[in-house]
Design a protein around this motif. Structure first.
Motif, PDB file in Angstrom:
ATOM      1  N   PHE A 148       0.976  -1.125  -0.012  1.00  0.00           N
ATOM      2  CA  PHE A 148      -0.104   0.002  -0.028  1.00  0.00           C
ATOM      3  C   PHE A 148       0.891   1.281   0.202  1.00  0.00           C
ATOM      4  CE2 PHE A 148      -2.519  -3.295   2.109  1.00  0.00           C
ATOM      5  CZ  PHE A 148      -3.885  -3.021   1.456  1.00  0.00           C
ATOM      6  N   ALA A 149       0.582   2.196  -0.940  1.00  0.00           N
ATOM      7  CA  ALA A 149       1.442   3.496  -0.842  1.00  0.00           C
ATOM      8  C   ALA A 149       0.462   4.488  -0.727  1.00  0.00           C
ATOM      9  CB  ALA A 149       2.215   3.664  -2.175  1.00  0.00           C
ATOM     10  N   VAL A 182      -0.014 -14.448   1.586  1.00  0.00           N
ATOM     11  CA  VAL A 182       0.017 -12.983   1.317  1.00  0.00           C
ATOM     12  C   VAL A 182       1.262 -12.343   2.289  1.00  0.00           C
ATOM     13  CG1 VAL A 182      -1.443 -10.803   0.889  1.00  0.00           C
ATOM     14  CG2 VAL A 182      -2.338 -13.180   0.901  1.00  0.00           C
ATOM     15  N   GLN A 183       1.925 -11.390   1.709  1.00  0.00           N
ATOM     16  CA  GLN A 183       2.594 -10.628   2.379  1.00  0.00           C
ATOM     17  C   GLN A 183       2.370  -8.901   2.113  1.00  0.00           C
ATOM     18  OE1 GLN A 183       7.203 -11.926   3.009  1.00  0.00           O
ATOM     19  NE2 GLN A 183       6.683 -11.228   0.918  1.00  0.00           N
ATOM     20  N   PHE A 184       2.132  -8.394   3.287  1.00  0.00           N
ATOM     21  CA  PHE A 184       1.782  -6.873   3.172  1.00  0.00           C
ATOM     22  C   PHE A 184       2.779  -5.952   3.561  1.00  0.00           C
ATOM     23  CE2 PHE A 184      -2.470  -9.167   3.510  1.00  0.00           C
ATOM     24  CZ  PHE A 184      -3.194  -8.697   2.632  1.00  0.00           C
ATOM     25  N   GLY A 185       2.705  -4.826   3.028  1.00  0.00           N
ATOM     26  CA  GLY A 185       3.646  -3.773   3.487  1.00  0.00           C
ATOM     27  C   GLY A 185       2.880  -2.575   3.023  1.00  0.00           C
ATOM     28  N   VAL A 186       3.271  -1.287   3.974  1.00  0.00           N
ATOM     29  CA  VAL A 186       2.532   0.037   3.770  1.00  0.00           C
ATOM     30  C   VAL A 186       3.742   0.949   3.800  1.00  0.00           C
ATOM     31  CG1 VAL A 186       1.036   1.623   4.662  1.00  0.00           C
ATOM     32  CG2 VAL A 186       0.671  -0.858   5.186  1.00  0.00           C
ATOM     33  N   LEU A 187       3.567   1.825   2.663  1.00  0.00           N
ATOM     34  CA  LEU A 187       4.414   3.070   2.645  1.00  0.00           C
ATOM     35  C   LEU A 187       3.488   4.414   2.729  1.00  0.00           C
ATOM     36  CD1 LEU A 187       7.450   3.657   0.466  1.00  0.00           C
ATOM     37  CD2 LEU A 187       5.405   5.315  -0.162  1.00  0.00           C
ATOM     38  N   GLN A 188       4.203   5.394   3.306  1.00  0.00           N
ATOM     39  CA  GLN A 188       3.468   6.803   3.275  1.00  0.00           C
ATOM     40  C   GLN A 188       4.393   7.760   2.788  1.00  0.00           C
ATOM     41  OE1 GLN A 188       1.598  10.263   6.284  1.00  0.00           O
ATOM     42  NE2 GLN A 188       2.515   8.758   7.050  1.00  0.00           N
ATOM     43  N   TYR A 189       3.840   8.489   1.767  1.00  0.00           N
ATOM     44  CA  TYR A 189       4.908   9.559   1.043  1.00  0.00           C
ATOM     45  C   TYR A 189       4.291  10.798   1.214  1.00  0.00           C
ATOM     46  CZ  TYR A 189       1.485   9.241  -2.894  1.00  0.00           C
ATOM     47  OH  TYR A 189       0.551   9.291  -3.727  1.00  0.00           O
ATOM     48  N   SER A 190       5.101  12.070   1.258  1.00  0.00           N
ATOM     49  CA  SER A 190       4.793  13.146   1.263  1.00  0.00           C
ATOM     50  C   SER A 190       5.766  13.998   0.522  1.00  0.00           C
ATOM     51  CB  SER A 190       4.638  13.777   2.687  1.00  0.00           C
ATOM     52  OG  SER A 190       4.111  15.108   2.572  1.00  0.00           O
ATOM     53  N   TYR A 206      10.284  11.380   4.790  1.00  0.00           N
ATOM     54  CA  TYR A 206       8.848  11.725   4.372  1.00  0.00           C
ATOM     55  C   TYR A 206       8.636  10.793   3.058  1.00  0.00           C
ATOM     56  CZ  TYR A 206       9.383  15.431   7.773  1.00  0.00           C
ATOM     57  OH  TYR A 206       9.324  16.190   8.971  1.00  0.00           O
ATOM     58  N   ILE A 207       9.520  10.009   2.677  1.00  0.00           N
ATOM     59  CA  ILE A 207       9.105   8.859   1.875  1.00  0.00           C
ATOM     60  C   ILE A 207       9.439   7.578   2.509  1.00  0.00           C
ATOM     61  CG2 ILE A 207       9.617   7.708  -0.366  1.00  0.00           C
ATOM     62  CD1 ILE A 207       8.588  10.554  -0.743  1.00  0.00           C
ATOM     63  N   ARG A 208       8.556   7.207   3.272  1.00  0.00           N
ATOM     64  CA  ARG A 208       8.795   6.144   4.414  1.00  0.00           C
ATOM     65  C   ARG A 208       8.268   4.975   4.443  1.00  0.00           C
ATOM     66  NH1 ARG A 208       8.449   9.419   8.967  1.00  0.00           N
ATOM     67  NH2 ARG A 208       5.984   8.851   9.518  1.00  0.00           N
ATOM     68  N   THR A 209       8.931   3.667   4.263  1.00  0.00           N
ATOM     69  CA  THR A 209       8.245   2.436   4.565  1.00  0.00           C
ATOM     70  C   THR A 209       7.864   2.421   6.070  1.00  0.00           C
ATOM     71  OG1 THR A 209       9.434   1.515   2.893  1.00  0.00           O
ATOM     72  CG2 THR A 209       8.339  -0.074   4.341  1.00  0.00           C
ATOM     73  N   VAL A 244       8.760   2.070  -3.324  1.00  0.00           N
ATOM     74  CA  VAL A 244       7.840   0.861  -3.585  1.00  0.00           C
ATOM     75  C   VAL A 244       8.603  -0.186  -4.292  1.00  0.00           C
ATOM     76  CG1 VAL A 244       5.802  -0.178  -4.524  1.00  0.00           C
ATOM     77  CG2 VAL A 244       5.671   1.829  -3.458  1.00  0.00           C
ATOM     78  N   LYS A 245       9.336  -0.070  -5.159  1.00  0.00           N
ATOM     79  CA  LYS A 245      10.157  -0.721  -6.042  1.00  0.00           C
ATOM     80  C   LYS A 245      11.008  -1.628  -5.124  1.00  0.00           C
ATOM     81  CE  LYS A 245      13.614  -1.512  -9.533  1.00  0.00           C
ATOM     82  NZ  LYS A 245      14.601  -1.008 -10.396  1.00  0.00           N
TER      83      LYS A 245
END
Length: 341
Positions: A148-149, A182-190, A206-209, A244-245
């Motif tokens: 998730f981004a 299923v594997q999940f991950g979350v990234l927030q970006y600003s 502020y580009i943080r996993t 994300v990559k």
């Protein structure tokens, strides 16, 4: 009372002018001295009256300011109550949505792992809600990595970001119900600091996993998502795609047979680094990432969403953050084990 004091002070001012004019006329010296004395007396009385009027005015002004401050405090309180009510309504909608969704039962070990395989009945059929095979090619028989981004720019707002986090948790639960691994991950970006300022891609606060791509229990994932703090700055979407990559490349499932990599990006605006968007999106396509893009509101640039998604049908729209839950039913239907989404 206040008006009479003002009129009195004005009357004194007129009287002073009249007496002063009389004292300037030629005449007896004693009369002139008396006129000047009368003028000074009236000036003293006028000054006293003006001082009293001024003090009274300041007192009234301070009282008015105090009333305005109290009114503003009450207005802020009403706004806070409104936000609380909105959050309460959002939570109620989520609960109602869950009532319409049958969560798969725990496995035989009693685990509540989000990745646990749904229990099977005596006939061998799954008790959990599954997608039709026509819609997914043998659901549950592949390795699914989902990142998730999340747009953390200021336009989203802290209140709406809480709705986004709840949505992420619900989508993850639905995907987990349809796939066994299923594997999940979350990234927030600003915001993104350009390299000339001494920052590299791996040194961006502020580009943080927020949650590293991996296996998480349902409770762990929900707690980790709930703990994410809102950033609230700009919208460097292209920079987020590069991070994300990195998450996909560093996954334990990367390059494994049957690995399906899915990006779910949510944004409510335009990319600050839009000129780099096509190149960053291509980097994901080069490693076979399947991107879905959720645009919220009217401020999004549809052409940017399509650039990221690659296919029009992978662009999903929501008029506002309250309506995000309506996308839950449809989103997981597009994820297939053959990677053809």
């Amino acid at each position: 009372m206040y008006l009479s004091k003002v009129i009195f002070a004005m009357g004194l001012s007129v009287s002073i002018r009249y007496v002063s004019a009389q004292s300037d006329q030629p005449g007896d010296g004693e009369e002139t001295a008396q006129s000047k004395f009368d003028t000074l007396t009236l000036q003293a009385i006028a000054m006293s009256a003006i001082h009293e009027v001024t003090a009274d005015f300041e007192s009234r002004l301070n009282a008015t300011k105090l009333k305005l401050e109290r009114a503003l405090t009450e207005i802020q309180g009403l706004k806070n109550e409104n936000n609380i009510l909105a959050n309460g309504l959002s939570s109620l909608e989520i609960k109602l949505e869950k009532l319409n969704y049958q969560k798969p039962p725990n496995n035989t070990t009693g685990s509540t792992d989000i990745l646990a395989e749904p229990a099977t009945s005596a006939t061998g059929s799954s008790n959990a809600p599954k997608l039709d095979k026509a819609e997914t090619d043998q659901p549950g028989e592949c390795l699914v990595d989902v990142m998730f981004a999340l747009d953390g720019s200021g336009s989203v707002s802290p209140t709406n970001f809480e709705k986004v986090k709840r949505w992420v948790i619900d989508v993850a639960q639905r995907i987990s119900a349809s796939f066994s691994d299923v594997q999940f991950g979350v990234l927030q970006y600003s915001h993104y600091y350009i390299q000339e300022e001494g920052f590299e891609d791996n040194d961006q606060p502020y580009i943080r996993t927020e949650i590293r791509l991996g296996y998480h229990t349902e409770a762990e994932f929900e707690r980790s998502v709930s703990d994410i703090s809102f950033m609230g700055f700009t919208t460097f979407t292209a920079a987020a795609l590069r991070e994300v990559k990195n998450n996909f490349v560093n996954s334990r499932n990367f390059k494994k047979s049957g690995n399906v990599q899915v990006l779910i990006l949510l944004t409510d605006g335009r990319a600050t680094d839009r000129n780099d968007l096509d190149q960053s999106a291509q980097m994901l396509r080069d490693i076979d990432v399947i991107p879905f893009v959720v645009g919220v509101g009217e401020a999004v640039d549809v052409s940017e969403l399509k650039t990221i998604a690659g296919e029009d049908f992978r662009v999903l729209r929501s008029p506002d953050f309250l309506d995000l839950q309506k996308l839950n039913i449809n989103l997981e239907r597009y994820i297939t084990c053959d990677g053809s989404a």
